[in-house]
Design a protein around this motif. Structure first.
Motif, mmCIF file in Angstrom:
data_model
loop_
_atom_site.group_PDB
_atom_site.id
_atom_site.type_symbol
_atom_site.label_atom_id
_atom_site.label_comp_id
_atom_site.label_asym_id
_atom_site.label_seq_id
_atom_site.Cartn_x
_atom_site.Cartn_y
_atom_site.Cartn_z
ATOM 1 N N THR A 35 -1.026 -2.445 0.274
ATOM 2 C CA THR A 35 -0.299 -3.407 -0.193
ATOM 3 C C THR A 35 0.021 -4.818 0.683
ATOM 4 N N GLU A 37 2.782 -8.204 1.146
ATOM 5 C CA GLU A 37 3.875 -8.952 0.459
ATOM 6 C C GLU A 37 3.529 -10.409 0.599
ATOM 7 N N THR A 42 5.905 -7.692 -3.273
ATOM 8 C CA THR A 42 4.668 -6.695 -2.666
ATOM 9 C C THR A 42 3.771 -6.424 -4.048
ATOM 10 N N TYR A 43 2.535 -6.664 -3.433
ATOM 11 C CA TYR A 43 1.341 -6.390 -4.524
ATOM 12 C C TYR A 43 0.142 -5.439 -4.064
#
Length: 83
Positions: A35, A37, A42-43
């Motif tokens: 992930t 940020e 958060t992706y």
């Protein structure tokens, strides 16, 4: 359109260009384990070696991208064939 043919798990994903650290946010169904940020959100992140911000066609700059040593391996393999 046929049922069950297209993935159902589209979500926002960050694509990170590893050569210049540019990040793009777009929808994708790519599976990721990491992930990232971005702007406090958060992706899931997909790391790419080259994108439109680093590709010579789009930048106008000639740049040799060799992250795995492929060019050196090629030169070593065909070194004896040079004139």
């Amino acid at each position: 359109m046929k049922k069950g043919l297209h993935p159902e798990n589209y979500r926002l994903v960050a694509f990170k260009d590893m050569s210049n650290d540019t990040v793009f946010i777009t929808r994708s169904c790519a599976e990721t384990k990491e992930t990232l940020e971005v702007d406090g959100v958060t992706y899931p992140v997909v790391k790419v070696e080259i994108s439109n911000t680093s590709h010579p066609f789009y930048t106008g700059k000639v740049k040799l991208v060799d992250t795995a040593g492929r060019v050196d391996k090629f030169y070593q393999r065909y070194k004896s064939r040079q004139k």
